[in-house]
Design a protein around this motif. Sequence first.
Motif, short mmCIF file in Angstrom:
data_model
loop_
_atom_site.label_atom_id
_atom_site.label_comp_id
_atom_site.label_asym_id
_atom_site.label_seq_id
_atom_site.Cartn_x
_atom_site.Cartn_y
_atom_site.Cartn_z
N LEU A 61 0.84 -1.19 0.00
CA LEU A 61 0.00 0.00 0.00
C LEU A 61 0.88 1.24 0.00
O LEU A 61 1.99 1.23 0.53
CB LEU A 61 -0.91 0.02 1.23
N SER A 62 0.36 2.32 -0.58
CA SER A 62 1.16 3.54 -0.70
C SER A 62 0.37 4.78 -0.30
O SER A 62 -0.85 4.85 -0.50
CB SER A 62 1.64 3.69 -2.15
N GLY A 63 1.08 5.73 0.26
CA GLY A 63 0.53 7.05 0.53
C GLY A 63 1.43 8.10 -0.08
O GLY A 63 2.61 7.84 -0.32
N TRP A 99 -1.72 15.06 2.41
CA TRP A 99 -1.53 13.63 2.23
C TRP A 99 -2.80 13.08 1.60
O TRP A 99 -3.90 13.61 1.81
CB TRP A 99 -1.22 12.95 3.56
N ASN A 100 -2.67 12.03 0.79
CA ASN A 100 -3.84 11.55 0.04
C ASN A 100 -4.93 10.99 0.95
O ASN A 100 -6.10 11.00 0.58
CB ASN A 100 -3.43 10.51 -1.00
N GLY A 101 -4.59 10.52 2.16
CA GLY A 101 -5.60 9.95 3.05
C GLY A 101 -6.69 10.94 3.43
O GLY A 101 -7.88 10.67 3.22
N PRO A 102 -6.35 12.10 4.01
CA PRO A 102 -7.39 13.08 4.34
C PRO A 102 -8.17 13.55 3.12
O PRO A 102 -9.38 13.79 3.20
CB PRO A 102 -6.59 14.22 4.98
N VAL A 149 5.78 3.86 0.95
CA VAL A 149 5.16 2.57 0.67
C VAL A 149 5.23 1.71 1.91
O VAL A 149 6.30 1.56 2.53
CB VAL A 149 5.86 1.85 -0.50
N TYR A 150 4.09 1.14 2.29
CA TYR A 150 4.09 0.11 3.32
C TYR A 150 4.45 -1.22 2.67
O TYR A 150 3.95 -1.55 1.59
CB TYR A 150 2.72 -0.01 3.98
N GLU A 154 -14.53 5.08 -5.24
CA GLU A 154 -13.31 4.56 -4.63
C GLU A 154 -12.10 4.83 -5.52
O GLU A 154 -11.02 5.16 -5.03
CB GLU A 154 -13.46 3.07 -4.35
N LYS A 155 -12.30 4.68 -6.84
CA LYS A 155 -11.20 4.98 -7.76
C LYS A 155 -10.79 6.43 -7.68
O LYS A 155 -9.60 6.76 -7.65
CB LYS A 155 -11.63 4.65 -9.20
N LYS A 156 -11.76 7.31 -7.63
CA LYS A 156 -11.47 8.74 -7.56
C LYS A 156 -10.71 9.07 -6.29
O LYS A 156 -9.83 9.94 -6.29
CB LYS A 156 -12.78 9.54 -7.61
N ALA A 157 -11.03 8.37 -5.21
CA ALA A 157 -10.44 8.68 -3.91
C ALA A 157 -9.08 8.01 -3.69
O ALA A 157 -8.29 8.51 -2.88
CB ALA A 157 -11.39 8.26 -2.80
N THR A 158 -8.81 6.93 -4.39
CA THR A 158 -7.62 6.14 -4.02
C THR A 158 -6.75 5.71 -5.19
O THR A 158 -5.91 4.82 -5.03
CB THR A 158 -8.06 4.87 -3.25
#
Length: 369
Positions: free
Chosen positions: A143-145, A250-253, A277-278, A330-334
Amino acid sequence: MSKPIYNRRRFLGTAAVTGAALTSPVYLRRAMAQSGGEVNIWTYSDFVPESFRKQFEADTGIKVNIRLVDDQGKQFNLLAAEQPNPSVDIMTVAGHRFLQFIDSDLLAPLDTGRLSNWDRINPVFSDGDWATIRGEKWGVPILSGMEVLAFNTEAVSAEEAMTWHTLFSEEYKGQTAYIVQDMMSIVMLMMGYDGNMVAYKNDPERAAAIVEEAKNFLIQKKPLVRKYYDSGAEFQQMMVNQDILLGHSWNGPAAALIQDGFPLGMTIPREGSYGFVYTYNIANNAPNADNAYTFLDAILSSPEIGAAMTQASGFISTYKDATQYLSDLEKKATSFPEDQLARMQFFRAEANDLKYSLVDPAVEAIKAA
């Protein structure tokens, strides 16, 4: 207009339900030998989809024992205390923390030849310069941020959001925000420099000059920014309140706002960005190393698994074709287009001592200016 408070906890709670709904796919249908035993994993919440774990245990006879972790430093200290006989087989280490674990002999080099599904990982993640240290691979990217330029799509055009320079434009004066320390790396990248400072590890004078240039740029642009913020929740609230129209995030928020229906977009601008990257890593002297490799190969076996990990965690999957199992929202968000992913660089740790000895005082000078 109602302006609820958005936060990552709410987002992850919602996404976890989605991830749990993953049906039992065909990812383990090529029946593996019933090897039995166990595999012990230290990882974050929702990084091992529950449906996958149950299917893996049923198909292999290997019991999966998961211990949740919430901090890389705590994980390092615990593993160091257990050596040379660790209780864990697989850990979850961020790529830019590899050196700390490697230098302390806590990780075993990864034998990718034992992973028939290694090629299911997007090369952007598996072949990045951060991923190979001393000629060896040390982890399986999962997984990546990343740092993104987030923008209100009702006020800022997609084309404007394709460059970091828009964040510093007079047009959006007083309507932008960013984490100033993180922006130091971005500004150095905008200027054509190595924001990781690895290129200047043996040239501290050059490194100091580059940091000084980035510092002066941010001081010059300080009248344009509304706020230097600290937390993702603060960024979200400023967006929802329309205090800002675009900002570094950051992409998460940012993903949380998109999932909740806020008109937000995010890009990896043309000048590039940084991410982490995790990875799943095998502990040095792992008690169940063979079972660890069986687990890793299985979890790589289908992009559907990668999609489930994204749905549950909110981070971006490293698997090829994982997005085909995500909804449009979900695609748009991640997820990001391939050309944008190609612009991303990864945080590296080789020059951290040099970098932060220069960046930390520069940040204080910017705030005080």
